[in-house]
Design a protein around this motif. Sequence first.
Motif, PDB file in Angstrom:
ATOM      1  N   UNK A 152       0.802  -1.217   0.047  1.00  0.00           N
ATOM      2  CA  UNK A 152       0.081   0.040  -0.042  1.00  0.00           C
ATOM      3  C   UNK A 152       0.959   1.207  -0.001  1.00  0.00           C
ATOM      4  N   UNK A 153       0.453   2.277  -0.588  1.00  0.00           N
ATOM      5  CA  UNK A 153       1.169   3.430  -0.446  1.00  0.00           C
ATOM      6  C   UNK A 153       0.526   4.479   0.291  1.00  0.00           C
ATOM      7  N   UNK A 154       1.217   5.279   1.218  1.00  0.00           N
ATOM      8  CA  UNK A 154       0.697   6.053   1.913  1.00  0.00           C
ATOM      9  C   UNK A 154       1.486   7.422   1.573  1.00  0.00           C
ATOM     10  N   UNK A 155       1.034   8.546   2.158  1.00  0.00           N
ATOM     11  CA  UNK A 155       1.687   9.836   1.997  1.00  0.00           C
ATOM     12  C   UNK A 155       3.094   9.760   2.919  1.00  0.00           C
ATOM     13  N   UNK A 156       3.899  10.412   2.291  1.00  0.00           N
ATOM     14  CA  UNK A 156       5.206  10.714   2.862  1.00  0.00           C
ATOM     15  C   UNK A 156       6.526  10.877   1.842  1.00  0.00           C
ATOM     16  N   UNK A 157       7.469  10.942   2.337  1.00  0.00           N
ATOM     17  CA  UNK A 157       8.618  11.231   1.488  1.00  0.00           C
ATOM     18  C   UNK A 157       9.043  10.071   0.865  1.00  0.00           C
ATOM     19  N   UNK A 158       9.620  10.107  -0.509  1.00  0.00           N
ATOM     20  CA  UNK A 158      10.148   8.998  -1.015  1.00  0.00           C
ATOM     21  C   UNK A 158       9.438   8.945  -2.444  1.00  0.00           C
ATOM     22  N   UNK A 159       9.876   7.827  -3.267  1.00  0.00           N
ATOM     23  CA  UNK A 159       9.441   7.520  -4.473  1.00  0.00           C
ATOM     24  C   UNK A 159       8.883   6.125  -4.584  1.00  0.00           C
ATOM     25  N   UNK A 160       7.842   5.985  -5.218  1.00  0.00           N
ATOM     26  CA  UNK A 160       7.338   4.605  -5.654  1.00  0.00           C
ATOM     27  C   UNK A 160       7.409   4.233  -6.856  1.00  0.00           C
ATOM     28  N   UNK A 161       7.700   3.035  -7.188  1.00  0.00           N
ATOM     29  CA  UNK A 161       8.035   2.494  -8.795  1.00  0.00           C
ATOM     30  C   UNK A 161       6.909   1.784  -9.084  1.00  0.00           C
ATOM     31  N   UNK A 162       6.230   1.894 -10.172  1.00  0.00           N
ATOM     32  CA  UNK A 162       5.059   1.060 -10.564  1.00  0.00           C
ATOM     33  C   UNK A 162       5.125   1.168 -12.031  1.00  0.00           C
ATOM     34  N   UNK A 163       4.085   0.725 -12.462  1.00  0.00           N
ATOM     35  CA  UNK A 163       3.575   0.666 -13.974  1.00  0.00           C
ATOM     36  C   UNK A 163       2.486   1.439 -14.302  1.00  0.00           C
ATOM     37  N   UNK A 164       2.389   2.141 -15.332  1.00  0.00           N
ATOM     38  CA  UNK A 164       1.478   3.068 -15.817  1.00  0.00           C
ATOM     39  C   UNK A 164       0.610   2.558 -16.954  1.00  0.00           C
ATOM     40  N   UNK A 165      -0.607   2.373 -16.827  1.00  0.00           N
ATOM     41  CA  UNK A 165      -1.657   2.168 -17.785  1.00  0.00           C
ATOM     42  C   UNK A 165      -2.479   3.045 -18.385  1.00  0.00           C
ATOM     43  N   UNK A 166      -2.917   2.915 -19.533  1.00  0.00           N
ATOM     44  CA  UNK A 166      -4.173   3.567 -20.239  1.00  0.00           C
ATOM     45  C   UNK A 166      -5.300   2.602 -20.248  1.00  0.00           C
ATOM     46  N   UNK A 167      -6.417   3.413 -19.681  1.00  0.00           N
ATOM     47  CA  UNK A 167      -7.563   2.815 -19.550  1.00  0.00           C
ATOM     48  C   UNK A 167      -8.487   2.992 -20.661  1.00  0.00           C
ATOM     49  N   UNK A 168      -8.774   1.848 -21.317  1.00  0.00           N
ATOM     50  CA  UNK A 168      -9.727   2.173 -22.613  1.00  0.00           C
ATOM     51  C   UNK A 168     -11.085   1.584 -22.293  1.00  0.00           C
ATOM     52  N   UNK A 169     -11.534   0.781 -21.240  1.00  0.00           N
ATOM     53  CA  UNK A 169     -12.690   0.458 -20.934  1.00  0.00           C
ATOM     54  C   UNK A 169     -13.095   0.892 -19.601  1.00  0.00           C
ATOM     55  N   UNK A 170     -14.432   1.798 -19.895  1.00  0.00           N
ATOM     56  CA  UNK A 170     -14.580   2.556 -18.673  1.00  0.00           C
ATOM     57  C   UNK A 170     -15.055   1.594 -17.418  1.00  0.00           C
ATOM     58  N   UNK A 171     -15.121   0.264 -17.687  1.00  0.00           N
ATOM     59  CA  UNK A 171     -15.759  -0.542 -16.467  1.00  0.00           C
ATOM     60  C   UNK A 171     -14.429  -0.893 -15.805  1.00  0.00           C
ATOM     61  N   UNK A 172     -13.225  -0.757 -16.290  1.00  0.00           N
ATOM     62  CA  UNK A 172     -11.919  -1.264 -15.369  1.00  0.00           C
ATOM     63  C   UNK A 172     -12.209  -0.523 -14.218  1.00  0.00           C
ATOM     64  N   UNK A 173     -12.112   0.981 -13.998  1.00  0.00           N
ATOM     65  CA  UNK A 173     -12.030   1.559 -12.764  1.00  0.00           C
ATOM     66  C   UNK A 173     -13.063   0.968 -11.526  1.00  0.00           C
ATOM     67  N   UNK A 174     -14.316   0.721 -11.930  1.00  0.00           N
ATOM     68  CA  UNK A 174     -15.186   0.059 -10.911  1.00  0.00           C
ATOM     69  C   UNK A 174     -14.796  -1.185 -10.468  1.00  0.00           C
ATOM     70  N   UNK A 175     -14.281  -2.066 -11.562  1.00  0.00           N
ATOM     71  CA  UNK A 175     -13.672  -3.462 -11.086  1.00  0.00           C
ATOM     72  C   UNK A 175     -12.670  -3.315 -10.346  1.00  0.00           C
ATOM     73  N   UNK A 176     -11.741  -2.450 -10.633  1.00  0.00           N
ATOM     74  CA  UNK A 176     -10.565  -2.530  -9.763  1.00  0.00           C
ATOM     75  C   UNK A 176     -10.947  -1.692  -8.202  1.00  0.00           C
ATOM     76  N   UNK A 177     -11.792  -1.011  -8.433  1.00  0.00           N
ATOM     77  CA  UNK A 177     -12.126  -0.440  -7.105  1.00  0.00           C
ATOM     78  C   UNK A 177     -12.733  -1.404  -6.283  1.00  0.00           C
ATOM     79  N   UNK A 178     -13.433  -2.393  -6.692  1.00  0.00           N
ATOM     80  CA  UNK A 178     -14.016  -3.623  -6.041  1.00  0.00           C
ATOM     81  C   UNK A 178     -12.953  -4.481  -5.531  1.00  0.00           C
ATOM     82  N   UNK A 179     -12.031  -4.567  -6.542  1.00  0.00           N
ATOM     83  CA  UNK A 179     -10.964  -5.769  -6.127  1.00  0.00           C
ATOM     84  C   UNK A 179     -10.071  -5.077  -5.021  1.00  0.00           C
TER      85      UNK A 179
END
Length: 128
Positions: free
Chosen positions: A49-76
């Motif tokens: 989990x990411x919390x506020x604070x100093x430092x950098x977090x490494x991750x992956x960037x995705x382009x969302x092309x299906x509007x149902x993705x965010x609600x599905x990820x919210x649930x997950x």
Amino acid sequence: MPARAEPLLFAYGTLMRGYGLHGVLARGATFLGVGTARGRLLDLGRYPGVVDGRGRVTGEVYRLHDPQVLPAVDRAEGVQFVRGHTLVTLADGGRARAWIYRYRGPCARAVPIPDGDYRRARPARSIG
């Protein structure tokens, strides 16, 4: 009227390629590359989990092309994570605004990941 750009999502843990929740994201998103965002990364056991604070977090960037993705990820992600925006620095030095899931649950047993890289701390079985 110009077309609205598809939103971006910054994934730093189990939503990344090779991890358990990636399938929820993969069916409606395109991997763009690696990036970093501001925050502190915590190892919470089965996921980070990411919390506020100093430092950098490494991750992956995705382009969302299906509007149902965010609600599905919210649930997950569940109730201990809240979706908000962050500024991501891309591998090419560019910057982009993206969604991120910040952790808001208990931190008593959390173990900091000092370099902010979940993939290095807990390597995925495979990337594909």
